[in-house]
Design a protein around this motif. Sequence first.
Motif, PDB file in Angstrom:
ATOM      1  N   PHE A  24       0.853  -1.188   0.000  1.00  0.00           N
ATOM      2  CA  PHE A  24       0.000   0.000   0.000  1.00  0.00           C
ATOM      3  C   PHE A  24       0.893   1.244   0.000  1.00  0.00           C
ATOM      4  O   PHE A  24       1.565   1.538   0.993  1.00  0.00           O
ATOM      5  CB  PHE A  24      -0.897  -0.040   1.240  1.00  0.00           C
ATOM      6  CG  PHE A  24      -2.005   0.966   1.253  1.00  0.00           C
ATOM      7  CD1 PHE A  24      -3.097   0.845   0.398  1.00  0.00           C
ATOM      8  CD2 PHE A  24      -1.980   2.042   2.145  1.00  0.00           C
ATOM      9  CE1 PHE A  24      -4.131   1.774   0.428  1.00  0.00           C
ATOM     10  CE2 PHE A  24      -3.010   2.968   2.181  1.00  0.00           C
ATOM     11  CZ  PHE A  24      -4.088   2.825   1.312  1.00  0.00           C
ATOM     12  N   VAL A  26       1.707   5.191  -0.020  1.00  0.00           N
ATOM     13  CA  VAL A  26       1.107   6.462   0.417  1.00  0.00           C
ATOM     14  C   VAL A  26       2.137   7.583   0.277  1.00  0.00           C
ATOM     15  O   VAL A  26       3.313   7.415   0.623  1.00  0.00           O
ATOM     16  CB  VAL A  26       0.642   6.388   1.901  1.00  0.00           C
ATOM     17  CG1 VAL A  26      -0.157   7.645   2.265  1.00  0.00           C
ATOM     18  CG2 VAL A  26      -0.185   5.130   2.161  1.00  0.00           C
ATOM     19  N   ASN A  42       5.271   6.507   3.091  1.00  0.00           N
ATOM     20  CA  ASN A  42       5.361   5.479   4.133  1.00  0.00           C
ATOM     21  C   ASN A  42       6.637   4.666   3.931  1.00  0.00           C
ATOM     22  O   ASN A  42       7.083   4.417   2.797  1.00  0.00           O
ATOM     23  CB  ASN A  42       4.111   4.596   4.190  1.00  0.00           C
ATOM     24  CG  ASN A  42       3.720   3.946   2.888  1.00  0.00           C
ATOM     25  OD1 ASN A  42       4.005   4.455   1.813  1.00  0.00           O
ATOM     26  ND2 ASN A  42       3.056   2.812   2.966  1.00  0.00           N
ATOM     27  N   GLU A  44       8.108   1.163   5.374  1.00  0.00           N
ATOM     28  CA  GLU A  44       7.814  -0.027   6.169  1.00  0.00           C
ATOM     29  C   GLU A  44       9.093  -0.736   6.605  1.00  0.00           C
ATOM     30  O   GLU A  44      10.193  -0.432   6.141  1.00  0.00           O
ATOM     31  CB  GLU A  44       6.893  -0.960   5.360  1.00  0.00           C
ATOM     32  CG  GLU A  44       5.558  -0.280   5.068  1.00  0.00           C
ATOM     33  CD  GLU A  44       4.538  -1.193   4.415  1.00  0.00           C
ATOM     34  OE1 GLU A  44       4.886  -2.302   3.966  1.00  0.00           O
ATOM     35  OE2 GLU A  44       3.367  -0.769   4.360  1.00  0.00           O
ATOM     36  N   CYS A  53       4.090   6.028   8.780  1.00  0.00           N
ATOM     37  CA  CYS A  53       3.177   6.516   7.740  1.00  0.00           C
ATOM     38  C   CYS A  53       3.779   7.703   6.985  1.00  0.00           C
ATOM     39  O   CYS A  53       4.653   8.415   7.503  1.00  0.00           O
ATOM     40  CB  CYS A  53       1.867   6.993   8.367  1.00  0.00           C
ATOM     41  SG  CYS A  53       0.876   5.699   9.127  1.00  0.00           S
ATOM     42  N   ALA A  54       3.239   7.936   5.804  1.00  0.00           N
ATOM     43  CA  ALA A  54       3.680   9.051   4.960  1.00  0.00           C
ATOM     44  C   ALA A  54       3.504  10.398   5.666  1.00  0.00           C
ATOM     45  O   ALA A  54       4.377  11.277   5.582  1.00  0.00           O
ATOM     46  CB  ALA A  54       2.871   9.044   3.668  1.00  0.00           C
ATOM     47  N   GLU A  55       2.384  10.552   6.371  1.00  0.00           N
ATOM     48  CA  GLU A  55       2.091  11.836   7.030  1.00  0.00           C
ATOM     49  C   GLU A  55       3.140  12.158   8.092  1.00  0.00           C
ATOM     50  O   GLU A  55       3.635  13.281   8.196  1.00  0.00           O
ATOM     51  CB  GLU A  55       0.714  11.788   7.699  1.00  0.00           C
ATOM     52  CG  GLU A  55      -0.452  11.615   6.743  1.00  0.00           C
ATOM     53  CD  GLU A  55      -0.814  10.155   6.506  1.00  0.00           C
ATOM     54  OE1 GLU A  55       0.083   9.299   6.401  1.00  0.00           O
ATOM     55  OE2 GLU A  55      -2.028   9.872   6.415  1.00  0.00           O
TER      56      GLU A  55
END
Length: 131
Positions: A24, A26, A42, A44, A53-55
């Motif tokens: 996934f 992002v 993101n 991992e 996470c990307a944010e």
Amino acid sequence: MKEKELIKAALAARGNAYSRYSGFKVGAALLTKDGKIYSGCNVENGVFSASVCAERTAFYVAIAAGEREFQAIAIAADETDYCYPCGICRQVMAEFCGEDFLIYAVKNEADYKVLTLGELLPKAFHFTVKR
Ligand code: THU
């Protein structure tokens, strides 16, 4: 506000996602109050809890560069659905941003939703020490 530029930056950052476990991808792009954009994706890890996470990547890159004031973030993931930030990222946003901080959930350049942090995390926790 550099809305279109911010959305394009989030879509571009998605291309750098390191998501070998979930698949996934992002991308996020964070806009400072004075108009600078910091991107993140993101990242991992084989120890899943070490993933980020990307944010948060975008926030931490910006904070490490000395930024403290933000107006908006754009988030781009799967083009078939809007991607809203997870609870941990909402809490990180609340550390640095007010309820009027704008969150763009982006499917593509022409299709996105705009929400505020106040809508996504009402009554946020803020640490205060009482002596
Ligand atoms: N992810 C993000 O980067 N941002 C979100 O808003 C939701 C989830 C990432 C974390 C993980 O790498 C993958 O998407 C699946 O949860």
